[in-house]
Design a protein around this motif. Sequence first.
Motif, mmCIF file in Angstrom:
data_model
loop_
_atom_site.group_PDB
_atom_site.id
_atom_site.type_symbol
_atom_site.label_atom_id
_atom_site.label_comp_id
_atom_site.label_asym_id
_atom_site.label_seq_id
_atom_site.Cartn_x
_atom_site.Cartn_y
_atom_site.Cartn_z
ATOM 1 N N PHE A 140 0.836 -1.204 0.000
ATOM 2 C CA PHE A 140 0.000 0.000 0.000
ATOM 3 C C PHE A 140 0.869 1.252 0.000
ATOM 4 C CE2 PHE A 140 -3.488 2.724 1.627
ATOM 5 C CZ PHE A 140 -4.513 2.266 0.821
ATOM 6 N N GLU A 141 1.932 1.242 0.798
ATOM 7 C CA GLU A 141 2.825 2.397 0.880
ATOM 8 C C GLU A 141 3.520 2.659 -0.456
ATOM 9 O OE1 GLU A 141 4.916 5.659 2.369
ATOM 10 O OE2 GLU A 141 3.267 4.549 3.305
ATOM 11 N N ARG A 142 4.044 1.598 -1.066
ATOM 12 C CA ARG A 142 4.774 1.782 -2.326
ATOM 13 C C ARG A 142 3.858 2.319 -3.421
ATOM 14 N NH1 ARG A 142 9.626 -0.119 -4.401
ATOM 15 N NH2 ARG A 142 10.211 -0.073 -2.205
ATOM 16 N N ILE A 143 2.659 1.798 -3.515
ATOM 17 C CA ILE A 143 1.721 2.279 -4.528
ATOM 18 C C ILE A 143 1.263 3.692 -4.206
ATOM 19 C CG2 ILE A 143 -0.627 1.951 -5.426
ATOM 20 C CD1 ILE A 143 -0.061 -1.032 -5.462
ATOM 21 N N GLY A 144 0.979 3.966 -2.946
ATOM 22 C CA GLY A 144 0.527 5.297 -2.556
ATOM 23 C C GLY A 144 1.536 6.377 -2.885
ATOM 24 N N ARG A 145 2.806 6.102 -2.672
ATOM 25 C CA ARG A 145 3.841 7.093 -2.987
ATOM 26 C C ARG A 145 3.884 7.404 -4.473
ATOM 27 N NH1 ARG A 145 9.252 5.573 0.565
ATOM 28 N NH2 ARG A 145 8.260 5.526 2.625
ATOM 29 N N ALA A 200 -8.062 11.968 -3.315
ATOM 30 C CA ALA A 200 -8.338 10.785 -4.135
ATOM 31 C C ALA A 200 -7.284 9.688 -3.970
ATOM 32 C CB ALA A 200 -8.431 11.179 -5.607
ATOM 33 N N GLN A 201 -6.248 9.939 -3.199
ATOM 34 C CA GLN A 201 -5.144 8.975 -3.115
ATOM 35 C C GLN A 201 -5.547 7.684 -2.412
ATOM 36 O OE1 GLN A 201 -1.709 10.931 -1.410
ATOM 37 N NE2 GLN A 201 -1.639 12.475 -3.037
ATOM 38 N N PHE A 202 -6.299 7.788 -1.323
ATOM 39 C CA PHE A 202 -6.682 6.574 -0.601
ATOM 40 C C PHE A 202 -7.567 5.685 -1.466
ATOM 41 C CE2 PHE A 202 -9.797 4.379 2.174
ATOM 42 C CZ PHE A 202 -8.926 3.503 2.797
ATOM 43 N N ASP A 203 -8.572 6.275 -2.098
ATOM 44 C CA ASP A 203 -9.464 5.480 -2.950
ATOM 45 C C ASP A 203 -8.703 4.880 -4.132
ATOM 46 O OD1 ASP A 203 -11.629 6.015 -1.341
ATOM 47 O OD2 ASP A 203 -12.423 7.635 -2.593
ATOM 48 N N SER A 204 -7.790 5.656 -4.700
ATOM 49 C CA SER A 204 -7.026 5.180 -5.859
ATOM 50 C C SER A 204 -6.100 4.033 -5.472
ATOM 51 C CB SER A 204 -6.208 6.330 -6.457
ATOM 52 O OG SER A 204 -7.049 7.384 -6.898
ATOM 53 N N ALA A 205 -5.402 4.186 -4.348
ATOM 54 C CA ALA A 205 -4.514 3.120 -3.884
ATOM 55 C C ALA A 205 -5.309 1.870 -3.527
ATOM 56 C CB ALA A 205 -3.706 3.599 -2.676
ATOM 57 N N SER A 206 -6.460 2.062 -2.901
ATOM 58 C CA SER A 206 -7.297 0.922 -2.529
ATOM 59 C C SER A 206 -7.785 0.180 -3.761
ATOM 60 C CB SER A 206 -8.501 1.400 -1.701
ATOM 61 O OG SER A 206 -8.080 1.979 -0.480
ATOM 62 N N ALA A 207 -8.181 0.926 -4.794
ATOM 63 C CA ALA A 207 -8.651 0.285 -6.026
ATOM 64 C C ALA A 207 -7.550 -0.567 -6.649
ATOM 65 C CB ALA A 207 -9.124 1.351 -7.017
ATOM 66 N N LEU A 208 -6.338 -0.040 -6.683
ATOM 67 C CA LEU A 208 -5.228 -0.785 -7.268
ATOM 68 C C LEU A 208 -4.871 -2.016 -6.442
ATOM 69 C CD1 LEU A 208 -2.971 2.187 -8.384
ATOM 70 C CD2 LEU A 208 -3.744 0.346 -9.881
ATOM 71 N N VAL A 209 -4.748 -1.842 -5.121
ATOM 72 C CA VAL A 209 -4.363 -2.968 -4.268
ATOM 73 C C VAL A 209 -5.434 -4.057 -4.286
ATOM 74 C CG1 VAL A 209 -3.891 -3.687 -1.892
ATOM 75 C CG2 VAL A 209 -2.861 -1.591 -2.795
#
Length: 223
Positions: free
Chosen positions: A122-127, A138-147
């Motif tokens: 999650f951290e690596r994608i979020g960065r 939008a970062q939390f929703d975007s990272a969650s969608a990808l993970v």
Amino acid sequence: MATKSQRTERRTDALSKRRIVEAAQDILDTAGERALTFRALAARLATGPGAIYWHVADKNELLAATTDDVIARVMTEVTEGATPQEVIRSVAVGVFDVIDTHPWVGAQLAREPAQTAMLQIFERIGRQLEALGVPERAQFDSASALVNYILGVAGQNAANARIHGGRTDRSTYLATIAAQWAQLDPAEYPFVRRVSAQLRDHDDREQFLAGIDLILAGITTVG
């Protein structure tokens, strides 16, 4: 004569947590999660269960440590100097391949979302999303969608391999399903009939990465 404390020190130094994790991974890969018991682990390491408990409290901690070790290796394989999109694709395909090789990793990640391995992903994608300029809202929703996509598709792919791997090869299985789709009622299932040939010929890994690109394309339009 060596004292009891000296003997204990030598024993615990010889039986490191690294050795325990490696032995646990071997058992998980060859026989599955049910086979991973402290008795089986002790037999493989030629020691007593008590020596293992010195390093690992219980099976849950052992599974978490083993999963952390596998995912940490994926994170170190990400190419330095790559674009944010390339890093996300690298993380995604790394996790996909790891779960394909070690199906128990997918099950453990789904079971324990707060463990270090999941936080690393999650951290690596979020960065990378931050580097892409995705708004903070939008970062939390975007990272969650990808993970969620990565773990869901990788886990399902691994499950499919386990279900059908012992009975038939993948190409034969897909050809059979595609033939069934092609025979469906064209009035009720026009789309399914139309893509039946694509089902037969598709590559799971390439389709997985196509999904990552579609999600990223949508994320980059967020203003």
